[in-house]
Design an enzyme around this catalytic site. Structure first.
Site, PDB file in Angstrom:
ATOM      1  CB  SER A 153      -0.620  -6.835  -0.472  1.00 29.11           C
ATOM      2  OG  SER A 153       0.275  -6.779  -1.532  1.00 29.11           O
ATOM      3  NE  ARG A 223      -3.638  -0.966 -10.794  1.00 30.35           N
ATOM      4  CZ  ARG A 223      -3.643  -1.407  -9.548  1.00 30.35           C
ATOM      5  NH1 ARG A 223      -2.505  -1.608  -8.926  1.00 30.35           N
ATOM      6  NH2 ARG A 223      -4.769  -1.644  -8.932  1.00 30.35           N
ATOM      7  CG  ASP A 318      -1.723 -14.132  -3.471  1.00 26.22           C
ATOM      8  OD1 ASP A 318      -0.990 -13.850  -4.439  1.00 26.22           O
ATOM      9  OD2 ASP A 318      -1.817 -13.430  -2.445  1.00 26.22           O
ATOM     10  CG  HIS A 351      -1.934 -10.235  -4.274  1.00 29.42           C
ATOM     11  ND1 HIS A 351      -1.570 -10.743  -3.047  1.00 29.42           N
ATOM     12  CD2 HIS A 351      -1.601  -8.921  -4.252  1.00 29.42           C
ATOM     13  CE1 HIS A 351      -1.038  -9.768  -2.323  1.00 29.42           C
ATOM     14  NE2 HIS A 351      -1.051  -8.656  -3.026  1.00 29.42           N
ATOM     15  CG  ASP A 352      -6.960  -7.862  -7.136  1.00 26.93           C
ATOM     16  OD1 ASP A 352      -6.077  -7.247  -6.499  1.00 26.93           O
ATOM     17  OD2 ASP A 352      -7.409  -7.485  -8.229  1.00 26.93           O
TER      18      ASP A 352
END
Lengths: 383, 193
Positions: A153, A223, A318, A351-352
């Site tokens: 990232s 967040r 992602d 993405h994680d």
């Protein structure tokens, strides 16, 4: 604690008492970086691997700070004895980036010239600024050239910057779930996150420290939004679906769906451990990163000095840093005849996924790392 | 182990050339060309396991679906683009050949010959051919576009692709007599016409 853990680790601090001029033109009189290391640096200092952390990361990549801790560093599944980045072979370093909130000089640090926390007076930093400070840390540790620089990232962006800023100081680059620049959609998400913080009454223009408050609501919202974008629609669907906490709807705006409860919990947890000013600064660094911009928007030209052998990795689900963005990086490297490999990992987690354990993904990194040679090393672990 | 088709491909490649191998598998051909001709090589592969095999060999490999085109590769950026025993498994035959000749100065295509006499014989006896080149049953084959050598050469003529050189092999030995009948593997070096 398993025997594939680096075990108990103690952060160290490096102090740089030299003026450092940032990309913004602002000069810091000096700064500190907190960092951790795992493994042993060999006699020729040729087995060092630098890990670059992402938006919410820090220097604590692997192991535990105390035997009583239950949660290890943020990339513990990747780094340790016998793990894909094997600390029996490599000397692994990660620092909390400048502007961070886990010990390196940042907005929440004490400003010696005013006697107060920096707050709003802390300058914006860029990905390239970070890489330059990481290079200063490498000098401090006696490392001329890294065997590899690795990051996912925002960390992957730092790896790219290493490749073009210090082509002689990086042998291998592992660029994971990254992009050579954010899309408008991505900048949009970051702006909403920042607005949540900036509009929190407890923000006080960034100088909330002296009021004894933190803009926790804003940071929590930021967040929560970020978290949605780091997951895929499919994985949220399969994990939460439309599950209701109390089995039925209650015609109100409280927490009813499981997903609401999860996001609030994640937001809550994050806002208690992270600094809002650092979040603002890191998202801005993400927005500003665009190496092609100074080269007529020609990424191939921006990469013309790159020499490091590179592995680019993306994840199919992602959508925040999509495979398409990784392919742009690959193309620009190919245009420069750089040795590059590219793997697109089939993964559901969005993405994680770059932080999670996946057999194929981890096999790929393991095999790639095993193939890296340095000095008199024959590729076998040193224990 | 030195494969005859690899050897032939190597004779067509200049030392230090830049090579793209489409459907590179475990990277063995590229590795051979790196060792014998010191080429700068990249492979393209879709299969996860084969990607790992290439990384293990230290061969550059790019995981993209060739059927979607070769957009990560700049036009004229390679000296040679190789498609080794893969054309018959491609859905977009015309598209991939056009892409090869866009990206490379030359293309090297190797094909199993559906017109090989043993294949014809098996058809005569009432069955789809199965052999070393066609190791699959009709129901589990990844191959979608079988052709004979004459078919491929006609295709090249139609698409204005110049065949610069060809080599027809039967189990590794060169065939000159009725190649479309006695050759089981064909290698073509082709250019834009």
């Amino acid at each position: 604690m398993h025997n594939d853990s680096v075990g108990i680790v103690t952060p160290q601090v490096a102090r740089f008492d030299v003026p450092f001029t940032l990309a913004s033109g602002v000069t810091l009189p000096g700064f500190e970086l907190v960092f951790e290391t795992y493994g042993i640096l060999n006699a020729t200092a040729s087995n060092a691997v630098l890990i670059c952390h992402a938006l919410s990361g820090n220097h604590h990549v692997a192991g535990f700070h105390a035997a009583t801790e239950s949660v290890p560093g943020w990339w513990d599944n990747m780094i340790g004895p016998g793990k894909p980045i094997d600390t029996r072979r490599f000397y692994v370093i990660c620092c909390n980036n400048l502007g961070g909130c886990h010990g390196s000089t940042g907005p929440s640090s004490f400003n010696p010239s005013t006697g107060k926390p920096f707050g709003s007076s802390f300058p914006l930093v860029t990905v390239e600024d970070w890489v330059r400070t990481q290079a200063m840390l490498a000098d401090h540790l006696g490392i001329e050239c890294f065997a590899a620089v690795v990051g996912g990232s925002l960390g992957g962006m730092q790896v790219l910057a290493w490749s073009y800023l210090f082509p002689d100081r990086i042998n291998h680059a592992l660029v994971i779930a990254a992009a050579s620049k954010l899309t408008a959609q991505n900048i949009g998400f970051n702006d909403v996150a920042r607005q949540a913080i900036l509009s929190d009454p407890d923000f006080h223009g960034g100088d909330y420290y002296q009021y004894g408050v933190v803009p926790a609501r804003g940071l929590k919202l930021a967040r929560m939004l970020g978290h949605i974008t780091y997951l895929s629609d499919d994985v949220m669907g399969s994990r939460f679906g439309r599950l209701l906490q109390n089995g039925g709807i209650s015609f109100g705006f409280g927490v009813e769906f499981e997903v609401e409860s999860y996001l609030r919990y994640q937001g809550e947890k994050f806002s208690s451990i992270f600094d809002a000013n650092t979040y603002l600064l890191m998202t801005r660094a993400l927005d500003y990163f665009d190496p092609a911009h100074l080269h007529g928007n020609d990424l191939s030209l921006a990469f013309s000095r790159v020499r490091a052998r590179t592995l680019v990795v993306s994840f199919t689900s992602d959508w925040r840093f999509s495979p398409e963005r990784s392919r742009e990086i690959v193309k620009a490297l190919l245009d420069n005849r750089v040795d590059v490999s590219y793997a697109e990992i089939t993964a559901d987690y969005g993405h994680d996924a770059f932080l999670l354990e996946d057999p194929h993904y981890h096999a790929l990194i393991r095999i790639y790392m095993q193939h890296i040679t340095f000095g008199n090393d024959d590729g076998t672990p040193g224990l | 182990m030195e494969r005859r088709d690899y050897k032939t491909i190597a004779t067509w490649i200049e030392n230090g050339g830049k090579v793209l191998d489409l459907g590179c598998g475990d990277g063995s051909l590229l590795n051979y060309l790196i060792e014998t001709k010191e080429v700068k090589g990249y492979g393209v592969e879709i299969d996860d396991t084969k990607i790992l095999a290439c990384i293990e060999r230290g061969v550059n490999v790019i995981q993209v679906d060739m059927e979607a085109g070769l957009s990560v590769f700049e036009s004229n950026s390679f000296d040679y683009v190789i498609l080794s025993q893969t054309l018959q498994a491609m859905r977009h035959t015309e598209g991939i050949v056009a892409e090869m000749l866009r990206v490379g100065r030359e293309a090297i295509v190797t094909l199993p010959n559906f017109g090989y006499w043993l294949n014809r014989w098996q058809l005569l006896t009432g069955h789809m051919p199965m052999s070393k080149e066609f190791p699959y049953h009709w129901y589990d084959t990844p191959n979608v576009h079988f052709c004979t050598l004459d078919d491929f050469e006609e295709f090249c003529m139609e698409k204005k692709i110049r065949i610069a050189e060809k080599r027809i092999l039967q189990h590794g030995r060169q065939v000159r007599f009725f190649p479309n009948l006695f050759g089981n593997l064909a290698l073509y070096r082709v250019e834009r016409g």
